[in-house]
Design an enzyme around this catalytic site. Structure first.
Site, PDB file in Angstrom:
ATOM      1  N   SER A 189       0.875  -1.132   0.070  1.00  0.00           N
ATOM      2  CA  SER A 189       0.010  -0.026  -0.108  1.00  0.00           C
ATOM      3  C   SER A 189       0.775   1.231  -0.077  1.00  0.00           C
ATOM      4  O   SER A 189       0.414   2.208  -0.517  1.00  0.00           O
ATOM      5  CB  SER A 189      -0.946   0.071   1.167  1.00  0.00           C
ATOM      6  OG  SER A 189      -1.911  -1.069   0.969  1.00  0.00           O
ATOM      7  N   HIS A 241       0.798   4.591   4.658  1.00  0.00           N
ATOM      8  CA  HIS A 241       0.137   5.407   3.318  1.00  0.00           C
ATOM      9  C   HIS A 241       0.542   6.668   3.327  1.00  0.00           C
ATOM     10  O   HIS A 241       1.004   7.204   1.987  1.00  0.00           O
ATOM     11  CB  HIS A 241      -1.502   5.218   3.358  1.00  0.00           C
ATOM     12  CG  HIS A 241      -2.098   4.081   3.525  1.00  0.00           C
ATOM     13  ND1 HIS A 241      -3.502   3.641   3.861  1.00  0.00           N
ATOM     14  CD2 HIS A 241      -1.759   2.627   3.340  1.00  0.00           C
ATOM     15  CE1 HIS A 241      -3.798   2.490   3.974  1.00  0.00           C
ATOM     16  NE2 HIS A 241      -2.701   1.795   3.538  1.00  0.00           N
TER      17      HIS A 241
END
Length: 334
Positions: A189, A241
């Site tokens: 991610s 993230h």
């Protein structure tokens, strides 16, 4: 194996699903006359490597061989044992994403703060982005990578997109390690958010070539906001993230600079007309220089703090809200 039931499925705690940014509209990436369109191979190779490594992790995991100890820990039976045999998944009570145990992930290179800092296994900052916690996690991230990465690679080539992907993944791992110490970390991610960040900076640095600037910017900002907002839910580490996104955002200014509109117009002007406009505008060089300095400083400071064992939470009392916001319906834990 009781401890294995508390493993992180995507830079967070058990129960979190892999979060991945949906792709922006196709029209944001129009190929212009005179620019080369690359044949993508980096993204397909990354997808193949991730799938192969997941198979390796499941082979090493060997759930049936540890079934007895798993039952003693209250975990239940391996999933699809009769069909997959050695590759059977851990019990759903331990890993609802259909995947291996945390022990197997740690053995193959998952990000573990203690091992990185005290055992100097810095390579885990890189290897963790190639591992996934389960089939659901793997498919979600790889689908996102194909939808986002293929078009980017066609536009800018495998070298630039490859650098952004890998370095952003490491950037996400560094920021995650600075704030989270008690859970292992796996997943792509951070690298995927790096590509999303690079798309935003590419829009800014190549502003003159877009005909519908407002629509492109608003669309991309909405996509980014939605995905970062998802990260404040429990069981998802938004630090990975954010770290990947910021890294990719800076790298986009460095690697994704394109010739401005005026320079590209030489391809549509009559050959007898002399055209001497410079290929890049001054503001593009300024953005490149500033982003280069910030990227180097960011990595130097982040790495220095990490290997000194600094807990970033001590220097930012409210930063934990960036990863999880407690409500009456859920608790973020420690």
């Amino acid at each position: 194996m009781a401890a294995a039931a508390r493993f992180d499925v995507e830079q967070g705690r058990r129960g979190g699903e892999g979060r991945y940014p949906p792709p922006p509209p196709e029209q944001m990436y129009t190929q212009r006359k005179g620019e080369r369109e690359w044949v993508p191979w980096f993204v397909p190779v990354v997808v193949a490597v991730n799938i192969a490594l997941f198979a390796v992790v499941m082979y090493v995991n060997n759930c049936p061989a540890h079934a007895a100890s798993t039952r003693r820990g209250g975990g239940g039976a391996c999933v699809a044992r009769g069909f997959l045999h050695r590759f059977a998944f851990q019990p759903l009570s331990e890993n609802p994403l259909l995947g291996p145990s945390s022990a197997a992930l740690q053995k193959l290179g998952a990000l573990v703060w203690d091992k990185v800092v005290h055992e100097r296994q810095g390579w885990r900052l890189l290897t963790c982005i190639w591992l996934h916690a389960g089939v659901v996690h793997l498919l979600a991230n790889m689908l996102s990578l194909v939808l986002i990465g293929l078009r980017l690679e066609q536009q800018f080539g495998y070298v630039r997109i490859g650098v952004i992907y890998i370095v952003s993944g490491v950037g996400g791992s560094v920021l995650s390690s600075l704030f989270i110490r008690n859970n292992i970390s796996v997943g792509a991610s951070g690298a995927l958010f790096g590509l999303l960040g690079a798309m935003l900076s590419e829009l800014f640095t190549n502003w003159t070539i877009y005909s519908n600037k407002a629509a492109a910017l608003v669309t991309l900002l909405v996509v980014i906001a939605i995905n970062l907002a998802i990260g404040i839910l429990p069981h998802v580490d938004n630090f990975a993230h954010i770290g990947g996104f910021l890294t990719g955002f800076l790298l986009g200014f460095i690697f994704l600079m394109r010739p401005h509109y005026g320079w590209m117009q030489r391809y549509v002007r009559p050959s007898e007309i002399k055209y001497t406009t410079k290929k890049y505008l001054p503001y593009q060089w300024v953005l490149l220089a500033v982003a280069s300095v910030l990227a180097v400083l960011g990595f130097a400071v982040g790495m220095g703090m990490l290997f000194k064992g600094v807990n970033a939470n001590d220097h930012c009392q409210w930063c934990h809200y960036l990863s999880c916001v407690p409500t009456s319906r859920w608790s973020c834990g420690k």
